[in-house]
Design an enzyme around this catalytic site. Structure first.
Site, short mmCIF file in Angstrom:
data_model
loop_
_atom_site.label_atom_id
_atom_site.label_comp_id
_atom_site.label_asym_id
_atom_site.label_seq_id
_atom_site.Cartn_x
_atom_site.Cartn_y
_atom_site.Cartn_z
N HIS A 207 1.03 -1.13 0.01
CA HIS A 207 -0.12 0.02 -0.05
C HIS A 207 0.63 1.35 -0.26
O HIS A 207 1.98 1.30 0.66
CB HIS A 207 -0.80 0.18 1.35
N TYR B 204 0.52 9.20 -1.44
CA TYR B 204 1.18 10.54 -1.00
C TYR B 204 0.28 11.61 -1.42
O TYR B 204 -0.48 11.64 -2.65
CB TYR B 204 2.59 10.28 -1.66
N GLY C 261 -22.74 11.21 0.45
CA GLY C 261 -22.33 11.49 -1.19
C GLY C 261 -20.96 10.82 -1.67
O GLY C 261 -20.72 10.98 -2.54
N SER C 262 -20.42 10.21 -0.67
CA SER C 262 -19.12 9.70 -0.98
C SER C 262 -19.35 8.43 -1.99
O SER C 262 -20.13 7.76 -1.85
CB SER C 262 -18.34 9.24 0.30
N ARG C 263 -18.08 8.16 -2.36
CA ARG C 263 -17.94 7.13 -3.78
C ARG C 263 -17.67 5.97 -2.94
O ARG C 263 -16.28 5.60 -2.57
CB ARG C 263 -17.15 7.28 -4.86
#
Length: 442
Positions: free
Chosen positions: A246, A249, A399-401
């Site tokens: 993972h 940045y 409303g987040s993806r």
């Protein structure tokens, strides 16, 4: 808006090798006519000294860490539904990324050539990037676009099977992102490399969170403009002897009512093996240490400890993996010096990880070893859903993806009731390291 097409031909920089785990071409990617695609600002970069961050430099994350990490979750910042993953090609370039025209200044030609190496056109229109070439937002956007392209190229060359879909999305409040996803390939079960470049006004909740951590911010009419951008990736190989990686940045900037701008960088890179291979862990940590040492001898040990402390599954009493580096709120000694540090870290991703995958992608493994990989992936899921600040923030943001936020989760995982490895087994060996972090470079 997502675009999906039938085959991957990601511009002149893309040279995906067929043939499984064949040798990865050495050196940086090249554009048309064999020109090397360099990361922005790498030519003649001056090593910096005294790199640090705000008052909590010796400890954990301070004030904006939750929000900065949250932006990594918001758009993982990034991407499209994995249900749409297909063999895909480049998202068509916008008119801003067309080939250089006669009579244009040389620097514009260089920018167009550089962008032709990316997986898609930058989120910000090239005309805007040309207007502010020395602005940190421009430099960071080009860096994360270049990092995305280089990592995707390296992964596709190693996999030799499935291709990346390239999915572009827009954020109605401002900005957007580009998600590159490879799923169910020859070598990689799931690999996502996403970038996001977003801007707008911080919500009142976010502003309160920052103030609660000690940030003094001057709003105007209750509004606080911000810009944030980052690259985020999680890569899960199929072979249980090839580790998961993972990295993330990011750059964050807030403009106060009086025009003053506060800024900081954050990020890190960590390795999660299913089985302990000491040589792999040493190679990974030494590569990251070399990147850090260019900017100060104190950085690697400080950020290595921060990583060990952050990726801790408290209810299990173990770390998620063998660590790496992690930092947040980096805002001194200067914007340029911290950027060069982040640039060095981003450039270390491919050499720290790709050799490990090539080394193990054809290793034989038993059903028991595959089962252990599934159980360890369960721990990965537990950390991300219960402790990771970015994931938690994203899941509770209206409303987040959701697909973007959960791109870090493996395609498959397993939980068994009261599972415990046999004493002195290879499975017990990795658990000992996860419970008691080691010094891998001395």
């Amino acid at each position: 808006m997502a675009l999906h097409v039938s085959r991957l031909r990601a511009g002149p920089c893309w040279r995906a090798a067929r043939g499984g785990c064949g040798a990865l071409r050495a050196g940086p990617p090249r554009c048309a006519a064999g020109r090397i695609c360099r990361l922005p600002g790498t030519a003649g970069a001056v090593q910096s000294r005294g790199l640090g961050h705000g008052p909590a430099a010796g400890g954990g994350p301070r004030l904006g860490a939750g929000l900065t990490a949250a932006l990594a979750g918001l758009a993982g910042l990034a991407a499209a539904a994995f249900g749409h993953v297909k063999r895909a090609e480049m998202v068509p370039k916008s008119t801003g990324a067309r080939s250089p025209q006669p009579g244009r200044p040389e620097e514009q030609d260089d920018l167009a050539h550089r962008c032709s190496c990316f997986m898609a056109s930058p989120v910000t229109d090239l005309r805007e990037l040309r207007r502010r070439p020395d602005d940190m937002k421009t430099k960071m956007e080009l860096l994360i676009m270049e990092t995305q392209a280089q990592v995707c190229q390296a992964l596709a060359q190693v996999d030799g099977g499935a291709s990346f879909s390239v999915d572009r999305w827009e954020r109605k409040e401002g900005g957007g992102g580009i998600s590159c996803v490879l799923q169910d390939g020859h070598v990689f079960e799931k690999a996502g490399v996403s970038i996001s470049v977003v801007h707008g006004n911080l919500s009142e909740e976010a502003s309160k969170q920052m103030r609660s951590r000690g940030k003094i911010l001057k709003t105007k009419d209750g509004k606080l403009p911000f810009s944030a951008m980052g690259v985020s990736s999680v890569i899960h190989p199929k072979n249980p002897h090839a580790p998961t990686i993972h990295f993330n940045y990011r750059y964050f900037e807030v403009e106060e009512a009086d025009g003053n701008k506060q800024w900081w960088f954050g990020g890190g890179c960590d390795l999660t093996p299913t089985y302990l291979n000491q040589d792999d862990a040493v190679h990974f940590h030494r590569t990251l240490k070399e990147a850090c040492d260019k900017h100060g001898p104190d950085l690697y040990p400080k950020f290595k400890k921060w990583c060990d402390d952050y990726f801790f599954i408290a209810h299990r009493g173990e770390r998620r993996g063998v660590g790496g580096i992690f930092f947040d709120d980096l805002d001194s000694p200067s914007k340029e010096e911290v950027f060069r540090f982040v640039q060095s870290c981003a450039q270390a991703v491919v050499p720290s990880y790709i050799p490990l995958v090539k080394k193990h992608c054809n290793d034989s493994f038993t059903p028991q070893e595959k089962l252990w990989q599934q159980l360890r992936r369960g721990r990965y899921v537990e950390f991300n859903l219960l402790y990771d600040r970015g994931t938690k923030f994203g899941l509770f943001t209206p409303g987040s993806r959701i697909e973007s936020i959960l791109m870090s989760l493996p395609l498959t995982a397993r939980w068994e009731y009261m599972h415990s490895p046999s004493e002195n087994s290879k499975e017990a060996e990795i658990l000992e390291v996860l419970r008691h972090p080691r010094d891998w470079v001395h």
